[in-house]
Scaffold this active site. Structure first.
Site, PDB file in Angstrom:
ATOM      1  N   SER A 105       0.841  -1.187   0.000  1.00 58.30           N
ATOM      2  CA  SER A 105       0.000   0.000   0.000  1.00 58.30           C
ATOM      3  C   SER A 105       0.890   1.255   0.000  1.00 58.30           C
ATOM      4  O   SER A 105       1.781   1.356  -0.832  1.00 58.30           O
ATOM      5  CB  SER A 105      -0.972  -0.041   1.177  1.00 58.30           C
ATOM      6  OG  SER A 105      -2.036   0.850   0.976  1.00 58.30           O
ATOM      7  N   ASP A 223     -10.470  -3.599  -5.346  1.00 57.69           N
ATOM      8  CA  ASP A 223      -9.999  -2.795  -4.221  1.00 57.69           C
ATOM      9  C   ASP A 223     -11.072  -1.812  -3.763  1.00 57.69           C
ATOM     10  O   ASP A 223     -11.575  -1.018  -4.563  1.00 57.69           O
ATOM     11  CB  ASP A 223      -8.731  -2.046  -4.622  1.00 57.69           C
ATOM     12  CG  ASP A 223      -7.868  -1.662  -3.439  1.00 57.69           C
ATOM     13  OD1 ASP A 223      -8.431  -1.234  -2.412  1.00 57.69           O
ATOM     14  OD2 ASP A 223      -6.633  -1.805  -3.532  1.00 57.69           O
ATOM     15  N   HIS A 279      -8.255  -5.045  -1.356  1.00 62.01           N
ATOM     16  CA  HIS A 279      -6.958  -4.457  -1.049  1.00 62.01           C
ATOM     17  C   HIS A 279      -6.052  -5.424  -0.289  1.00 62.01           C
ATOM     18  O   HIS A 279      -6.405  -5.923   0.791  1.00 62.01           O
ATOM     19  CB  HIS A 279      -7.173  -3.192  -0.216  1.00 62.01           C
ATOM     20  CG  HIS A 279      -5.968  -2.326  -0.095  1.00 62.01           C
ATOM     21  ND1 HIS A 279      -5.307  -1.797  -1.181  1.00 62.01           N
ATOM     22  CD2 HIS A 279      -5.284  -1.884   0.998  1.00 62.01           C
ATOM     23  CE1 HIS A 279      -4.297  -1.060  -0.768  1.00 62.01           C
ATOM     24  NE2 HIS A 279      -4.252  -1.105   0.547  1.00 62.01           N
TER      25      HIS A 279
END
Length: 297
Positions: A105, A223, A279
């Site tokens: 991330s 996501d 995610h």
């Protein structure tokens, strides 16, 4: 007897070559996580070490405590975080011959900044998982256990992401990219606009990034955290249009080769992978087959 010493030396050299060919790995976690959570990054680190038993792996802790590490991901200036990691890497003798970077991330764009700003020791391969290379526009759902803290950060972003004090204090604001006001973004952004060479071309950033052997970007097609998802492959919303996006290859950054990505693409250094999931949701089998075996081993 005269053959024993040369044989020993030969075997020693072979063993050294095997050890030296296994580059260390530096992992940078994302927002809402910490360096050593066994259910997330800590578990990923352990899995990598199981697959590559001899490898040296660092899971970065930004701060002296786990609590500091968690909070700093939200409220420590990204430039200061990158500088902290650059010093850590430079002073670790086990990384002196080079290492691979694995960014999760926001840790992905932060490790890219390390590659661009701190080429010694060299990063060889950079793998980013669900990272926001062109920033974000939209407030994601809160991750981690401290929802109140996350909501506080969200309220500050709502208050004004481009206010100077928020830019210097709230980490996600430093990669907040407003497609409805590109001028304000490029003027105010203290981190992302700089590392993406959007105000001017920093040849040092460009040349350092081009030294990577491989730059791997993994996109998660479902996501719900990152907006827009295309940023994970260096795409973004079109200017003044939240209903359309562009790809990296269609961007001015690529067409003008402001960051060296076009040259890297021509050389086969860019790799665009995707996972059908939310995610940072992937299987160990996928990670082993696609990431470890191809880029970390």
């Amino acid at each position: 007897m005269k053959y024993i010493l040369p044989l020993c030396v030969f075997l020693l050299l072979i063993n050294c070559q095997i050890v030296l060919s296994i580059l260390p790995i530096v992992i940078w976690h994302g927002l809402g996580d910490v360096c050593c959570n066994p259910l997330s990054i800590g578990g990923l680190q352990k899995f990598i070490q199981q697959q590559i038993p001899e490898v040296y792996v660092i899971s970065l802790k930004i701060g002296k405590t786990i609590r500091e590490d968690f909070e700093n991901a939200y409220i420590k200036n990204a430039n200061d975080q990158v500088e902290f990691v650059c010093d850590l890497i430079k002073n670790d003798p086990k990384l002196a011959l080079g290492y691979h970077g694995l960014g999760v991330s926001q840790g992905g764009q932060f490790l890219r900044a390390v590659a661009q700003r701190c080429p010694d020791p060299p990063m060889v391969n950079l793998v980013t998982l669900g990272s926001q290379h062109q920033g974000v526009y939209g407030l994601p759902r809160c991750l981690g256990d401290d929802v109140k803290f996350c909501d506080y950060v969200r309220s500050l972003l709502n208050h004004g992401a481009y206010k100077k004090w928020i830019q210097n204090f709230v980490t996600p604001a430093e990669y907040w990219h407003d497609p409805l006001d590109e001028k304000a973004y490029k003027k105010a952004s203290v981190f992302l606009a700089d590392i993406n060479n959007e105000r001017s071309v920093n040849d040092t950033y460009k040349n350092n990034l081009k030294q990577l052997k491989n730059f791997v970007m993994v996109k998660f097609t479902k996501d719900t955290v990152v907006q827009p998802i295309e940023t994970e492959w260096f795409g973004f919303y079109k200017e003044n249009d939240l209903n359309s996006t562009y790809t990296l290859q269609d961007s001015q950054l690529y067409l003008e080769d402001r960051l060296g990505l076009r040259a890297m693409d021509d050389e086969g250094k860019l790799h665009f992978l995707q996972v059908e999931g939310d995610h940072i949701q992937f299987s160990q089998a996928w990670f082993k087959n696609e990431i470890i075996d191809n880029f970390l081993r």
